[in-house]
Design an enzyme around this catalytic site. Structure first.
Site, PDB file in Angstrom:
ATOM      1  N   GLU A 106      -3.814  -9.129   0.025  1.00  0.00           N
ATOM      2  CA  GLU A 106      -4.312  -8.938   1.392  1.00  0.00           C
ATOM      3  C   GLU A 106      -5.824  -8.856   1.342  1.00  0.00           C
ATOM      4  O   GLU A 106      -6.379  -8.156   0.492  1.00  0.00           O
ATOM      5  CB  GLU A 106      -3.706  -7.657   1.980  1.00  0.00           C
ATOM      6  CG  GLU A 106      -3.971  -7.490   3.456  1.00  0.00           C
ATOM      7  CD  GLU A 106      -3.269  -6.261   4.025  1.00  0.00           C
ATOM      8  OE1 GLU A 106      -2.077  -6.034   3.719  1.00  0.00           O
ATOM      9  OE2 GLU A 106      -3.928  -5.524   4.772  1.00  0.00           O
ATOM     10  N   GLU A 143       0.831  -1.210   0.000  1.00  0.00           N
ATOM     11  CA  GLU A 143       0.000   0.000   0.000  1.00  0.00           C
ATOM     12  C   GLU A 143       0.863   1.256   0.000  1.00  0.00           C
ATOM     13  O   GLU A 143       0.733   2.145   0.841  1.00  0.00           O
ATOM     14  CB  GLU A 143      -0.965  -0.020   1.188  1.00  0.00           C
ATOM     15  CG  GLU A 143      -1.889  -1.213   1.120  1.00  0.00           C
ATOM     16  CD  GLU A 143      -3.036  -1.198   2.121  1.00  0.00           C
ATOM     17  OE1 GLU A 143      -3.043  -0.348   3.027  1.00  0.00           O
ATOM     18  OE2 GLU A 143      -3.940  -2.045   1.984  1.00  0.00           O
TER      19      GLU A 143
HETATM   20  C1  GAL Z   1      -4.073  -2.865   5.456  1.00  0.00           C
HETATM   21  C2  GAL Z   1      -2.585  -2.782   5.675  1.00  0.00           C
HETATM   22  C3  GAL Z   1      -2.144  -3.657   6.819  1.00  0.00           C
HETATM   23  C4  GAL Z   1      -3.041  -3.445   8.004  1.00  0.00           C
HETATM   24  C5  GAL Z   1      -4.460  -3.728   7.612  1.00  0.00           C
HETATM   25  C6  GAL Z   1      -5.444  -3.634   8.758  1.00  0.00           C
HETATM   26  O1  GAL Z   1      -4.549  -1.861   4.644  1.00  0.00           O
HETATM   27  O2  GAL Z   1      -1.904  -3.181   4.528  1.00  0.00           O
HETATM   28  O3  GAL Z   1      -0.831  -3.380   7.168  1.00  0.00           O
HETATM   29  O4  GAL Z   1      -2.908  -2.134   8.422  1.00  0.00           O
HETATM   30  O5  GAL Z   1      -4.824  -2.789   6.616  1.00  0.00           O
HETATM   31  O6  GAL Z   1      -6.736  -3.864   8.299  1.00  0.00           O
END
Ligand code: GAL
Length: 812
Positions: free
Chosen positions: A505, A428
């Site tokens: 993710e 991100e």
């Molecule tokens: C994502 C991020 C992670 C964590 C997660 C929590 O956007 O890449 O590191 O922060 O959100 O939901």
């Protein structure tokens, strides 16, 4: 030539059995350090008096030893634990007989901004807290009776510098490496083994060695022996090398391996390569002289991402059942312990997980060794930010000076691991929103490809519109990685024509283990927007463990898995996260201090949704019933069952049937709405009318006694091994009391110590180090660590009003 070969083979046979598992002839350098929490600039001087400093062994994380504090500079996002500056010193002697050798020191990881001195000479600074690095010690060392002093300053004082718990200190292993005196030796991370062509019948294996040293007129020969997973020698290769030119040379060897045993997530077959560099004595009939040895582990596997069919491993389709993991080990903090990592991986393996994303940084080397051995694919990630910051003092400050070196070192260190199947250049990253993303992405991918042309590169993108995403616009990524945005999957092929895809993710669902808000039919997105951290929720800061709550950018586990399952082109996913981790306590503020995202809680106790994955991702027979069965009479409660290998589940309350349910369509569980009455809730799964499994939960009475369950009764007496002991609070009849929060006190006799205590409760402010801890929803964890002595170990637990218990372990 025959003569040389004969002697080198002799050498190989005579040394073959004694080959160590490590990758370099290194001595573990963890023992006998001194530590001071604070700053003293004179501590780099060899004569400095550290006699009052604390004695300890590495790896060490000072943050985890501290008290939670709402005002901590690190903020609750980093776990609200102390950070600051710390110093380490180690005094050591080297035998006079070693004076002809060269020595280096390897740090696997220091968080962060480490600076190192040997005998007062400054060796350098390494800002990145997750990278492995080496310093040459040779010119400054003393041999014989005069002692040497290594001093390390660790500066984690500028806060905030992370979005999760980092830990502070020399939290990974340290090694003393000796290399031959005349300087000719294998370079650091000096081998690269690739397998460009693989069929069932034969695999071509290329071995590349980087050898360093001054030009040398002598004749050298490189002898490589390849062993299979049973230690059987399967091939010997020899090659003359000419070291007369320059200070770094590349030597290649290659061969075809017949009937290769492929590495896979089910059968992680590993080969070992032992390479010896010898020079040929100028004296007639003298055997060749061994100069340096290097051991490398590798695996033979092929894989492919297909834009339509998704991922395949060794030619067979394989959905990536991955989880994201931060590096902390719960109550042990960031301090690396191989058994602690192995336990996490065992728990995930039993769930059917086959891949890990090391979010958002390079992992400990031991983590990759275990993934090689246990059969996990690894997405090895480099950065959470590039030149644009996410926190005031994060790595953006070091980007310009260090990103190339750090990335090169990561790829060189990790490129022989068969588990590592792709690289991620960032998570991100802010630059995806502006044109600098194009330039930087191209630069980073070029660096990776230069060091390792064999693996695909991705980046975990959060902007899902291709025309607005500049990292995507670089067209440098081999596979498009998207975080969240499951709603975009349906149109992916239209929006990203021809691209391969991985869900880098997903999910970010939220749960507290063992807590249930009785009805489960409303799905909550929480917090409602980025500004409202705490608009509703439970006053005790719990989140219901029915899988019906997710962060507003995420989806529940079931929503996510259903959609990933649906499309073949979706190679797989990395669920955020496998385990809860310290820090990022979404959605609650202080005193919440650890995350709610895990499928498994911080102590390693699975939340219920673990069994949803197990029922989907494994062939094991699963029947899991939730919630507990202790409610106010008359309360209407949703009862869920996850199951597989069956076509129906029947639920009984006190032997009265509440009906048979079958999963319909893409259902991942069945449910009944039940007016509560105390007693026994029993589920029976059946296949073709035959009972497969039975599961029951009884209404528990008052807490009466403690039960201790050790994961292993025999541990190694090596000072590192761990025994994980689950303490359960039971009623008089042996039922776990699902609301029990009794304070448990632990004591140990025999050669072991308490390494940590935890209960998985995200808001607990009790220390992780100590000999007591409250239970949370009936469970508590005690981590016992061996000492370097053999003997019987007795572990006892007691609590006022409860019957205590003692169990025995053996450490040897
Ligand atoms: C994502 C991020 C992670 C964590 C997660 C929590 O956007 O890449 O590191 O922060 O959100 O939901």
């Amino acid at each position: 030539m025959k003569f040389k070969l004969y002697f080198c083979l002799f050498l190989v046979f005579s040394c073959g059995m004694a080959v160590a598992q490590q990758h370099k002839p290194a001595e573990n350098f963890n023992q006998g350090w001194k530590f001071f929490l604070g700053n003293d600039s004179t501590a780099s001087k060899p004569g400095f008096d550290d006699s009052k400093w604390r004695k300890l062994n590495l790896p060490h994380d000072w943050s985890i030893e501290g008290a939670f504090n709402e005002k901590a500079a690190s903020t609750t996002n980093e776990g609200a634990l102390p950070t600051g500056i710390g110093w380490y010193r180690k005094t050591f002697k080297l035998a006079a007989a070693s004076a002809h050798q060269n020595f280096a020191i390897d740090f696997d990881g220091v968080y962060k901004n480490s600076e190192v001195w040997i005998n007062g000479h400054y060796l350098g600074k390494r800002p990145n807290g997750y990278i492995s690095f080496r310093y040459n010690l040779t010119p400054y060392l003393h041999f014989g009776s005069k002692a040497n002093v290594i001093a390390v300053k660790v500066d984690n004082s500028e806060q905030p510098n992370s979005r999760w718990y980092s830990g502070s200190g020399i939290y990974r292993n340290v090694w003393l490496v000796s290399v031959p005196a005349d300087g000719i030796h294998f370079a650091h991370w000096g081998t690269f083994i690739t397998t460009p062509k693989i069929t069932d019948k034969v695999a071509s294996v290329n071995l590349n060695f980087t050898i360093n040293g001054e030009p040398d007129p002598r004749e050298y020969v490189l002898t490589t022996v390849i062993y299979d997973g049973n230690g059987k020698r399967i091939k010997t290769l020899t090659k003359d090398c000419n070291l007369t030119q320059g200070s770094t040379i590349q030597v290649n060897q290659s061969f075809n391996m017949e009937s290769p045993q492929l590495w896979s997530t089910d059968h992680p077959h590993l080969y070992k390569v032992v390479t010896k560099l010898c020079f040929i004595s100028l004296i007639a009939n003298e055997p060749p002289v061994l100069v340096d040895t290097y051991t490398t582990t590798f695996g033979i596997r092929s894989f492919n991402f297909d834009k339509d069919k998704g991922f395949s491993l060794n030619g067979k389709p394989l959905k990536i059942h991955g989880v994201c993991m931060h590096h902390d080990l719960g109550a042990l903090g960031a301090a690396v312990n191989t058994r602690a990592i192995e336990r996490q991986l065992q728990i995930l393996k039993a769930m059917g997980c086959n891949a890990i994303r090391t979010s958002h940084n390079p992992p400990a080397p031991e983590f990759l060794d275990l993934c090689d051995k246990m059969g996990f694919l690894v997405m090895d990630e480099a950065f959470d930010m590039w030149a644009k910051k996410k926190n005031k003092f994060d790595y953006y400050k070091d980007w310009k000076a260090w990103h190339r070196v750090d990335l090169i070192d990561q790829i060189k260190r990790d490129r022989n691991h068969p588990s590592v199947f792709m690289w991620s250049i960032g998570n991100e990253i802010r630059e995806q929103f502006d044109s600098s993303g194009i330039t930087i992405a191209k630069e980073l991918v070029a660096i990776v490809k230069f060091i390792d042309p064999t693996r695909p590169v991705t980046s975990a993108l959060s902007e899902n519109k291709p025309d607005k995403n500049f990292i995507y616009q670089s067209h440098a990524l081999d596979v498009v990685g998207l975080n969240y945005h499951t709603e975009a999957y349906a149109d992916f092929k239209k929006n990203y024509p021809g691209e391969k895809f991985i869900a880098t993710e997903t999910t970010s669902a939220l749960e507290s283990r063992g807590h249930y808000d009785a009805l489960s039919d409303t799905t909550l997105k929480w917090p409602h927007n980025s500004k409202s951290k705490f608009t509703d929720g439970n006053t005790d800061m719990t989140v219901s463990a029915y899988d019906n709550v997710a962060a507003y950018w995420g989806t529940t586990h079931e929503e996510t898995w259903k959609i990933i399952k649906k499309y073949d082109f979706l190679s797989g996913l990395f669920v955020w996260t496998g385990f809860d981790y310290i820090g990022e306590p979404t959605p609650y503020p202080w005193p919440a201090r650890s995350s709610y995202f895990g499928i498994v809680d911080l102590a390693g106790f699975p939340k219920d949704v673990y069994y949803m994955y197990q029922s989907e991702w494994t062939d094991k027979r699963v029947l899991h019933l939730l919630p507990h069965w202790n409610w106010q009479p008359g309360k209407v409660v949703d009862v869920w069952a996850y199951y597989n290998n069956a076509d129906e589940v029947e639920l009984f309350l006190n032997d009265k049937s509440l009906g048979i349910k079958k999963k319909q369509g893409d259902d991942l569980h069945v449910a009944w709405r039940v007016p509560y009455q105390p007693g026994t809730l029993r589920a029976v799964s059946r296949l073709n009318g035959k009972v497969v499994l039975t599961e029951q939960i009884k209404t528990a009475g008052k807490p009466a006694k403690i039960e201790l369950i050790a994961d292993r009764k025999n541990i190694k007496g090596d000072g590192n091994d761990l025994c994980y002991i689950t303490a359960r609070v039971l009623d008089a009849d042996g039922n776990m009391v699902p609301y029990a929060d009794n304070l448990l006190k632990f004591s140990i006799t025999g050669p072991a110590t308490i390494a940590g205590v935890d209960n998985g409760q995200q808001t607990s402010l009790e220390p992780f180090k100590g000999n007591q801890h409250k239970a949370f929803n009936g469970l508590c964890l005690l981590i016992v660590q061996s000492r370097q002595i053999s003997g019987k170990v007795s572990v006892s637990a007691s609590s006022p009003g409860l019957n205590g218990v003692t169990i025995n372990l053996v450490s040897k």
